[in-house]
Every structure is written in C-alpha cells, then in structure tokens.
Scaffold this motif. Structure first.
Motif, PDB file in Angstrom:
ATOM      1  N   THR A  72       0.845  -1.185   0.000  1.00 20.72           N
ATOM      2  CA  THR A  72       0.000   0.000   0.000  1.00 20.72           C
ATOM      3  C   THR A  72       0.885   1.241   0.000  1.00 20.72           C
ATOM      4  O   THR A  72       1.840   1.325   0.765  1.00 20.72           O
ATOM      5  N   SER A  73       0.547   2.197  -0.865  1.00 18.98           N
ATOM      6  CA  SER A  73       1.483   3.291  -1.152  1.00 18.98           C
ATOM      7  C   SER A  73       0.787   4.642  -1.073  1.00 18.98           C
ATOM      8  O   SER A  73       0.546   5.305  -2.074  1.00 18.98           O
ATOM      9  N   PRO A  74       0.454   5.097   0.148  1.00 17.63           N
ATOM     10  CA  PRO A  74      -0.255   6.364   0.285  1.00 17.63           C
ATOM     11  C   PRO A  74       0.663   7.564   0.111  1.00 17.63           C
ATOM     12  O   PRO A  74       1.899   7.446   0.154  1.00 17.63           O
ATOM     13  N   VAL A  75       0.064   8.726  -0.065  1.00 13.56           N
ATOM     14  CA  VAL A  75       0.826   9.974  -0.085  1.00 13.56           C
ATOM     15  C   VAL A  75       1.525  10.125   1.269  1.00 13.56           C
ATOM     16  O   VAL A  75       0.922   9.987   2.327  1.00 13.56           O
ATOM     17  N   GLY A  76       2.803  10.394   1.208  1.00 13.06           N
ATOM     18  CA  GLY A  76       3.631  10.460   2.414  1.00 13.06           C
ATOM     19  C   GLY A  76       4.861   9.589   2.260  1.00 13.06           C
ATOM     20  O   GLY A  76       5.918   9.885   2.796  1.00 13.06           O
TER      21      GLY A  76
END
Length: 276
Positions: A72-76
């Motif tokens: 999972t690759s969220p903004v941040g």
C-alpha cells in the motif's frame, strides 16, 4: 498539493555524490500517482531505456514488493524504480538486492532518519518500531528493475499496508489532508536523490567484486543476527528452526540448527519468523 520535481532531484543527486564513486548517469521522471513505478519502469525497459532511467511517484495505486506482495502506497511515502543493466554472472544477481538495502540504509541516515535503520534479511530496511523501506528486484529485458518504497512521512489517514510489519516513518511530520507541503515534497526528493547517489557509489564495486566487499558491513546491520528463528517456505511450511549466524558472501543466510548443522538459505525460497 506539492509534487516532485525531476530537475531538483537531478541537482540533489550531484550534491549527494560529492566524494563518492560514480558510474551511472541517472535520468529522472516524476509522476503524481501511478499503478506502480515498477510497471512504468518495466515498460520503459522493454522499450530499450538506458541504465539509470528512474521513475518516481508520490502515490501508487497498485504497488507491490518482493515476491509480488501488495504494498500500500499512500501519499507520504516516496516510491521509485530504477533501471540497472549489470554485467555479472547470473549467480551474482541475487546479491544486488542486499547491496541496494545498504544504499537505502546509508541514505536514510544521511537525510536524518528519525530512527536507527538496520536490515532484515534479505533487503528490508527496518528499525525498532517497524519497516522503513521495502525493495524488490525483477530481471527483464537485459536488465534489472529495482523498486524502492520508503515510508517517509506519516500519511493523512492510517492504512493497512499489508504484510507482517508495521510501518515506521523515516521523517518527522504528517501529511495534511490536502496533500504534501512544498517542504515535505523537497524532503521526499532528497530521499530519492540520496538513495540513487549511495546506490551508484556501490554498484561498480559490486559488479567487479560481488557481495564480498559488503559482507562485513551487512552483517553488522543484520537485525536478526543471533536470534532464534523459523525458516518458513513460501507455502508457509516450516523448513527449519535455528539461530541466525550471518549472511555469507553469496548473500545466503546461515542458520545453525540444534544438531549443529548449518542451513544456507536463499532469499527467494524462505521468509523468517522470530521465535524469541
């Protein structure tokens, strides 16, 4: 929301390279959101891109790590893939992932990581509270696609990142609901640039001499050295239990069993579960 600027990353690579060996000419492209930077880079490699091509993004909607596990690759976080075209015997290639982990670890220290980074065999960069970075390597089109995902800043909302490790965040700060600030984007650019500079500093030596020159440093940073573990196959069958001794010069993990025999485990065959 602020975005990544490839020109600034290119300039910062040169800053971080001062005093280091260099052999790769990097060419950086940036995206806001992609399915995965690996998918972008593999397409470029099939089209014949040169060594040193880089794709970086601030969000992935279908990222993945080692052995295809969901990432999972969220903004941040900051997510990037680089094309390398090593000229080495096939049996040497698996050790490249260990060298990449050393480069990432060194870069995180240089940019002021909030924790002391160490390495979980074969190539996860971790710390006392969780996982800082995942790395994957895929061979194709006469080269290797190196994918790197760094948990840099705490995302605006907590997400299940998958896998067995809790995320740890290399930098202080949390992303606001409206996205990255300009200062945060510059910090992510610095991580990309520093990792690439540190990777380049090691790549030519690895091509010439393999993993041997890095073996001592790697073992000093090995997180489970001396720990009792189970070696579990990819099908979740326990293969062996024992104590982690070290990684050898072929990148294999040496596990001493109760009867005194030593298993030399290959990175693509097992994962480890700590017993105590």
């Amino acid at each position: 929301m602020a975005t990544l600027d490839p020109r600034r990353i290119q300039a910062r690579i040169e800053e971080f390279r001062v005093g280091l060996p260099r052999s790769i000419e990097f060419s950086v492209e940036c995206r806001d959101a992609v399915l995965s930077t690996n998918a972008e880079m593999k397409g470029a490699m099939r089209a014949g891109c040169p060594e040193g091509a880089v794709c970086a993004a601030i969000e992935q909607t279908a990222g993945y790590g080692r052995q295809g596990r969901t990432w999972t690759s969220p903004v941040g976080g900051v997510y990037f893939s680089v094309c390398l075209r090593p000229q080495v015997p096939p049996e040497q290639l698996p050790t490249l992932s260990l060298v990449v982990s050393l480069a990432v670890r060194a870069a995180l220290v240089r940019v002021g990581c909030a924790y002391e980074p160490i390495i979980k065999w074969p190539n996860d960069v971790v710390c006392a509270v969780g996982k800082l970075c995942g790395i994957s390597l895929e061979a194709l089109a006469g080269g290797v696609c190196v994918g790197i995902g760094v948990n840099a800043l705490r995302p605006a909302r907590t997400e299940d990142v998958g896998g067995k490790n809790e995320p740890a965040y290399a930098l202080q700060g949390t992303v606001e609901k409206d996205g990255l600030s300009a200062i945060q984007a510059r910090a992510l650019e610095g991580i990309v640039a520093c990792v690439l500079a540190e990777l380049d500093a090691r790549f030519a030596l690895w091509q010439a001499d393999g993993f041997a020159p890095f073996c001592s440093e790697y073992n000093q940073l090995l997180s489970l050295r001396g720990a009792s573990v189970e070696a579990v196959t990819l099908a979740d069958d326990v293969l062996v239990a024992g104590v982690v001794e070290r990684a050898d010069e072929r990148g294999r993990l040496l596990i001493r069993q109760e009867d005194g025999s030593v298993l030399a485990a290959q990175s693509g065959e097992i994962h480890l579960t700590k017993l105590r």
